[in-house]
Design a protein around this motif. Structure first.
Motif: not given
Length: 369
Positions: A1-10, A12-16, A32-35, A41-42
């Motif tokens: 997966m290429l997107i996820a929520h951060n702690v602020n529920l925003e 974010v893209r894995a490459d950014r 989830v964890i960022l690889k 690709r991230p």
């Protein structure tokens, strides 16, 4: 997966985004964890994939790269593109969601095997929310080896298939035909990604492609005549390749081999059948034979020809309009061949309808071939 929520529920893209932070799945809300490896690709990954029904894991490098390329090109052309758009009301997500003004489209990029049931589930979901969508097949579905079942389950309502090749071109396939004993045939057009984005709104909102999309023959395998088909059918029966149960059923009803049936059964090239064309055509003749002088109601005739016994089904929630169109075309051909006539809502076999006495008689009388 290429997107996820951060702690602020925003989102974010894995490459950014940077490492060392906490991220959560937009669908199941689990961590989830960022690889960030040197090959892929991230991307994000679940700690336990079984916890989420919306996001699949282990996407190939090609799958990830293709989504990024489509998103990047769409943005450059002015489309609003969203990677892995989650539709919580149907519990699924699109690989790419694109918008231009009030027009929108979901793209499902498919590189790995997928069941008919899963395709039906996703198609039904998009239909429930009224969102146009296409399946975009990756190079693991080579066009020159495309099987009839694969083409049937991925083709859209208009009978088109969209393929993404290893050279970043989109190939569109249409006008599928399938002669018994031969390979699938179709028309094909090649578009670069920019032209694809320019044409996709024409296709969905104007009813077709512009003259910039030029189709040509792909696999042209329907050129044989009825006599050649008859010989192939006879050979398949002699060598035991034909369905023995079907042959027994035909013999019990008629006392003859299907090679003695009218030439009409050898002319078919209908795509999307679960059986051979000759069987579908012969079954409709046998049904009318059983009805005899009583005739058969046209709607019941169409229902018989479009049943799940004959056509691949389950791609969409609605009645199979593709099969209904094929059955109507077959009925028209039967009328033009002077096999049947219609009186009111009833269909009858003509008096001229007959079987040949033997294979030898049939090949000696090729006037209707």
């Amino acid at each position: 997966m290429l997107i996820a929520h951060n702690v602020n529920l925003e989102l974010v893209r894995a490459d950014r985004c940077g490492s060392g932070k906490q991220f959560y799945c937009p669908a199941c809300k689990n961590k989830v964890i960022l690889k960030q490896g040197s090959i892929k690709r991230p991307h994000f990954a679940h700690l336990n994939v079984s916890d989420c029904e919306t996001f699949s894991e282990n996407e190939s490098l090609l799958h990830l790269e293709s989504k990024y390329l489509l998103e990047k090109t769409g943005r450059e052309l002015g489309w609003n593109c969203t990677l892995e758009k989650v539709f919580s009301n149907i519990s699924q997500r699109a690989d790419l969601f694109i918008q231009f003004g009030d027009q929108s489209l979901a793209i499902e990029f498919q590189q790995s095997p997928i069941s008919d049931e899963e395709i039906f589930k996703r198609n039904s979901g998009y239909e429930r929310i009224g969102l146009p969508f296409i399946w975009l097949l990756g190079p693991n579905y080579p066009i020159n080896k495309l099987k009839e079942h694969t083409a049937a389950k991925f083709s859209d309502r208009s009978g088109h298939i969209f393929c993404f090749d290893a050279k970043d071109n989109i190939r569109i396939l249409k006008d599928f035909k399938k002669r018994d004993f031969l390979s699938l045939s179709f028309q094909i057009a090649k578009l670069d990604i920019k032209l694809f984005f320019a044409e996709i709104s024409n296709y969905f909102y104007n009813g077709g492609f512009s003259n910039k999309v030029r189709f040509k023959a792909g696999n042209a395998c329907i050129g044989e005549n009825s006599f050649t088909h008859l010989r192939r059918l006879q050979t398949s029966i002699i060598k035991g390749r034909a369905d023995k149960n079907k042959l027994t059923d035909i013999y019990c009803k008629t006392g003859k081999s299907p090679v003695c049936a009218p030439w009409f059964i050898h002319r078919g090239h209908q795509f999307g059948l679960l059986c051979d064309n000759w069987q579908w055509r012969l079954d409709c003749l046998l049904l009318l034979e059983e009805r005899g002088a009583d005739g058969l109601d046209k709607n019941k005739f169409i229902d018989f020809l479009t049943s799940k016994k004959y056509f691949y089904s389950g791609r969409y929630n609605h009645a199979n309009a593709f099969a209904v169109k094929a059955a109507a075309q077959l009925l028209f051909e039967m009328k033009m061949s002077k096999l049947v006539f219609q009186k009111g809502d009833l269909i009858f076999l003509r008096d001229e309808y007959r079987w040949f006495k033997s294979y030898q008689e049939k090949i000696s009388d090729r006037s209707l071939c």
